[in-house]
Motif scaffolding. Structure first.
Motif: not given
Length: 146
Positions: A79-94, A109-112
């Protein structure tokens, strides 16, 4: 989750649940990374810390497994870090749409993002620990008597 079927609600609820699970896991991983950075600064042995957390009911099996991988320094990507950042961005947006803010998701997300900017974006999610390496000084001196 794959072993069972869950009725989560209306269309879209499954995607929200997936993001919520990713958020929870990424948050646990970031917390373990920070905990490991602190205990290493104080000279605590990784194996002792792993044994301690593994014996406590507060640590999930996933968190203990991630700690073992961090300690071993193996970051092969599942589960690559860059995909974690994407998911955290979507979660934060919701969360921002629903509640007007997402302070934890934004901070995590900032730490990732920091880890990705340092070249660890293709590493597995627990590679976030690399963003915290080399910080500070031993902390035990803060608690010793003068």
């Amino acid at each position: 989750m794959a072993a069972a079927t869950y009725r989560l609600g209306p269309i879209g609820a499954g995607a929200t649940a997936k993001l919520a699970v990713s958020f929870l896991f990424a948050t646990q991983v970031a917390a373990i990374a920070e905990l490991l950075a602190l205990t290493r600064m104080d000279g605590m042995d990784d194996d002792t810390l792993t044994d301690l957390l593994g014996a406590l009911p507060i640590a999930s099996p996933a968190a203990v497994g991630v700690l073992k991988m961090m300690s071993a320094g193996t970051f092969a990507s599942i589960f690559p870090l860059d995909l974690v950042i994407k998911d955290l961005g979507y979660f934060a947006g919701l969360m921002q749409n629903a509640a007007g803010q997402a302070p934890i998701a934004s901070t995590i997300r900032g730490l990732y993002e920091k880890a990705s900017a340092r070249g660890f974006g293709d590493d597995n999610v627990h590679g976030v620990v690399q963003a915290l390496q080399g910080l500070g000084r031993p902390i035990s001196q803060d608690f010793s008597e003068s």
